[in-house]
Design a protein around this motif. Structure first.
Motif, PDB file in Angstrom:
ATOM      1  N   ARG A   1      35.644  33.358  49.644  1.00 42.48           N
ATOM      2  CA  ARG A   1      36.880  33.394  48.872  1.00 42.48           C
ATOM      3  C   ARG A   1      37.048  32.127  48.024  1.00 42.48           C
ATOM      4  N   GLU A   2      36.567  31.005  48.532  1.00 38.13           N
ATOM      5  CA  GLU A   2      36.611  29.774  47.739  1.00 38.13           C
ATOM      6  C   GLU A   2      35.741  29.910  46.496  1.00 38.13           C
ATOM      7  N   ALA A   3      34.554  30.499  46.668  1.00 44.59           N
ATOM      8  CA  ALA A   3      33.669  30.720  45.517  1.00 44.59           C
ATOM      9  C   ALA A   3      34.310  31.691  44.527  1.00 44.59           C
ATOM     10  N   MET A   4      34.959  32.734  45.038  1.00 46.28           N
ATOM     11  CA  MET A   4      35.653  33.691  44.173  1.00 46.28           C
ATOM     12  C   MET A   4      36.780  33.009  43.403  1.00 46.28           C
ATOM     13  N   ASP A   5      37.569  32.193  44.101  1.00 42.18           N
ATOM     14  CA  ASP A   5      38.673  31.479  43.451  1.00 42.18           C
ATOM     15  C   ASP A   5      38.176  30.586  42.321  1.00 42.18           C
ATOM     16  N   ASP A   6      37.124  29.823  42.605  1.00 44.48           N
ATOM     17  CA  ASP A   6      36.598  28.894  41.599  1.00 44.48           C
ATOM     18  C   ASP A   6      36.060  29.647  40.385  1.00 44.48           C
ATOM     19  N   ALA A   7      35.326  30.747  40.648  1.00 40.12           N
ATOM     20  CA  ALA A   7      34.776  31.527  39.545  1.00 40.12           C
ATOM     21  C   ALA A   7      35.897  32.117  38.695  1.00 40.12           C
ATOM     22  N   TRP A   8      36.937  32.606  39.361  1.00 38.41           N
ATOM     23  CA  TRP A   8      38.072  33.212  38.643  1.00 38.41           C
ATOM     24  C   TRP A   8      38.774  32.181  37.759  1.00 38.41           C
ATOM     25  N   GLU A   9      39.027  31.015  38.304  1.00 44.31           N
ATOM     26  CA  GLU A   9      39.762  29.991  37.563  1.00 44.31           C
ATOM     27  C   GLU A   9      38.963  29.429  36.391  1.00 44.31           C
ATOM     28  N   ASN A  10      37.631  29.526  36.476  1.00 42.62           N
ATOM     29  CA  ASN A  10      36.786  28.916  35.453  1.00 42.62           C
ATOM     30  C   ASN A  10      36.125  29.930  34.524  1.00 42.62           C
ATOM     31  N   THR A  11      36.633  31.150  34.524  1.00 37.22           N
ATOM     32  CA  THR A  11      36.061  32.191  33.666  1.00 37.22           C
ATOM     33  C   THR A  11      37.129  32.735  32.728  1.00 37.22           C
ATOM     34  N   ARG A  12      36.790  32.810  31.469  1.00 40.62           N
ATOM     35  CA  ARG A  12      37.683  33.378  30.465  1.00 40.62           C
ATOM     36  C   ARG A  12      36.940  34.451  29.680  1.00 40.62           C
ATOM     37  N   GLY A  13      37.650  35.499  29.315  1.00 40.48           N
ATOM     38  CA  GLY A  13      37.102  36.481  28.394  1.00 40.48           C
ATOM     39  C   GLY A  13      36.083  37.427  28.968  1.00 40.48           C
ATOM     40  N   GLY A  14      36.266  37.858  30.206  1.00 42.28           N
ATOM     41  CA  GLY A  14      35.355  38.846  30.766  1.00 42.28           C
ATOM     42  C   GLY A  14      35.321  38.824  32.273  1.00 42.28           C
ATOM     43  N   ASP A  15      34.550  39.755  32.820  1.00 40.70           N
ATOM     44  CA  ASP A  15      34.442  39.915  34.270  1.00 40.70           C
ATOM     45  C   ASP A  15      33.432  38.933  34.863  1.00 40.70           C
ATOM     46  N   ILE A  16      33.449  38.866  36.192  1.00 43.00           N
ATOM     47  CA  ILE A  16      32.546  38.015  36.964  1.00 43.00           C
ATOM     48  C   ILE A  16      31.752  38.902  37.909  1.00 43.00           C
ATOM     49  N   VAL A  17      30.462  38.677  37.997  1.00 42.96           N
ATOM     50  CA  VAL A  17      29.606  39.376  38.966  1.00 42.96           C
ATOM     51  C   VAL A  17      29.011  38.347  39.912  1.00 42.96           C
ATOM     52  N   MET A  18      29.093  38.642  41.217  1.00 46.15           N
ATOM     53  CA  MET A  18      28.494  37.771  42.234  1.00 46.15           C
ATOM     54  C   MET A  18      27.602  38.638  43.115  1.00 46.15           C
ATOM     55  N   VAL A  19      26.302  38.357  43.105  1.00 52.28           N
ATOM     56  CA  VAL A  19      25.342  39.135  43.890  1.00 52.28           C
ATOM     57  C   VAL A  19      25.145  38.449  45.237  1.00 52.28           C
ATOM     58  N   SER A  20      25.506  39.148  46.292  1.00 52.00           N
ATOM     59  CA  SER A  20      25.541  38.537  47.612  1.00 52.00           C
ATOM     60  C   SER A  20      24.932  39.476  48.657  1.00 52.00           C
ATOM     61  N   HIS A  21      25.453  39.424  49.855  1.00 55.62           N
ATOM     62  CA  HIS A  21      24.896  40.120  51.004  1.00 55.62           C
ATOM     63  C   HIS A  21      25.997  40.901  51.721  1.00 55.62           C
ATOM     64  N   GLN A  22      25.582  41.803  52.600  1.00 58.98           N
ATOM     65  CA  GLN A  22      26.546  42.691  53.248  1.00 58.98           C
ATOM     66  C   GLN A  22      27.640  41.935  53.995  1.00 58.98           C
ATOM     67  N   SER A  23      27.261  41.010  54.852  1.00 58.57           N
ATOM     68  CA  SER A  23      28.250  40.326  55.681  1.00 58.57           C
ATOM     69  C   SER A  23      29.254  39.517  54.863  1.00 58.57           C
ATOM     70  N   PRO A  24      28.824  38.665  53.911  1.00 59.72           N
ATOM     71  CA  PRO A  24      29.814  37.929  53.122  1.00 59.72           C
ATOM     72  C   PRO A  24      30.759  38.834  52.335  1.00 59.72           C
ATOM     73  N   ILE A  25      30.212  39.920  51.784  1.00 63.83           N
ATOM     74  CA  ILE A  25      31.059  40.838  51.025  1.00 63.83           C
ATOM     75  C   ILE A  25      32.067  41.508  51.949  1.00 63.83           C
ATOM     76  N   TRP A  26      31.616  41.918  53.125  1.00 66.97           N
ATOM     77  CA  TRP A  26      32.523  42.590  54.056  1.00 66.97           C
ATOM     78  C   TRP A  26      33.580  41.632  54.603  1.00 66.97           C
ATOM     79  N   MET A  27      33.220  40.377  54.811  1.00 74.94           N
ATOM     80  CA  MET A  27      34.207  39.394  55.250  1.00 74.94           C
ATOM     81  C   MET A  27      35.290  39.197  54.191  1.00 74.94           C
ATOM     82  N   ALA A  28      34.882  39.125  52.928  1.00 74.02           N
ATOM     83  CA  ALA A  28      35.867  38.997  51.855  1.00 74.02           C
ATOM     84  C   ALA A  28      36.773  40.215  51.817  1.00 74.02           C
ATOM     85  N   HIS A  29      36.179  41.393  51.958  1.00 79.02           N
ATOM     86  CA  HIS A  29      36.963  42.631  51.974  1.00 79.02           C
ATOM     87  C   HIS A  29      38.007  42.617  53.087  1.00 79.02           C
TER      88      HIS A  29
END
Length: 217
Positions: free
Chosen positions: A135-163
């Motif tokens: 979630r910290e990585a998601m927050d930082d990416a969100w705050e530092n991105t303008r004008g489009g979406d963000i893609v983060m390629v990760s693994h099952q466990s980290p994605i499920w923990m965020a969910h």
């Protein structure tokens, strides 16, 4: 998928890994995508391209399977892959051991002592730590991105923990029941200070049935 906002964040799981011995590979180096895994990664890239949304930034876990899975997205959107260590696979006691079928290590009594605290969990990195760093990585990416979406390629466990953390569910869970297929896309939006999950897609569904997917315990 409807346009929820002018910016979304997509957590993409890597494709199938070449793993004939069906071990839990975790952070062990040298585990690469299988031929089918490359097809899955291509499917995820095409799914994102078909959404007709601009992708502004692309991040990937430092592990090779995630970097490989990010390359078709990089090619389609002409984006540099930025390595993000906070979305890496968690550590796990069972790395390198068979994790499928009757010979699975977690089924052997001599290893049962590692399951003394499934809430933490006692066999690896605490769930709370995983959720927090992703979630910290998601927050930082969100705050530092303008004008489009963000893609983060990760693994099952980290994605499920965020969910689980974002939807407000307990982090301890049955790993066999994670809704996070190979090359799936879980999409989030941040409104104010709060994250919301807005979509889940499984573009490689037609390739998953015969795939070897040795998820972590």
């Amino acid at each position: 998928m409807r346009d929820v906002s002018d910016k979304l964040l997509h957590l993409v799981r890597h494709g199938e890994v070449y793993n004939p011995d069906k071990v839990l590979y975790g952070r062990i180096p040298g585990f690469r995508l299988s031929e089918r895994g490359h097809e899955m990664a291509e499917a995820a890239a095409l799914e994102l391209a078909g959404s007709d949304r601009k992708i502004a930034k692309l991040f990937a876990s430092p592990l090779e399977r995630a970097q490989q899975s990010a390359r078709p997205i990089s090619s389609v959107f002409s984006l540099e892959i930025q390595t993000e260590p906070r979305i890496i696979e968690p550590t796990n006691f069972f790395e390198g051991m068979v994790n499928n079928g009757p010979d699975a290590a977690f089924k052997k009594p001599r290893y049962w002592y590692k399951f003394w605290n499934p809430v933490r969990p006692s066999w690896g990195e605490p769930y709370r730590n995983v959720a927090a760093r992703v979630r910290e990585a998601m927050d930082d990416a969100w705050e530092n991105t303008r004008g489009g979406d963000i893609v983060m390629v990760s693994h099952q466990s980290p994605i499920w923990m965020a969910h689980l953390d974002i939807v407000g569910k307990p982090l301890p869970h049955n790993p066999a029941k994670r809704r996070c297929d190979l090359s799936s896309i879980t999409t989030f939006e941040k409104r104010g200070e709060r994250w919301f999950e807005v979509d889940y897609r499984n573009p490689a569904a037609g390739l998953v049935d015969d795939a070897i997917d040795v998820g972590a315990v």
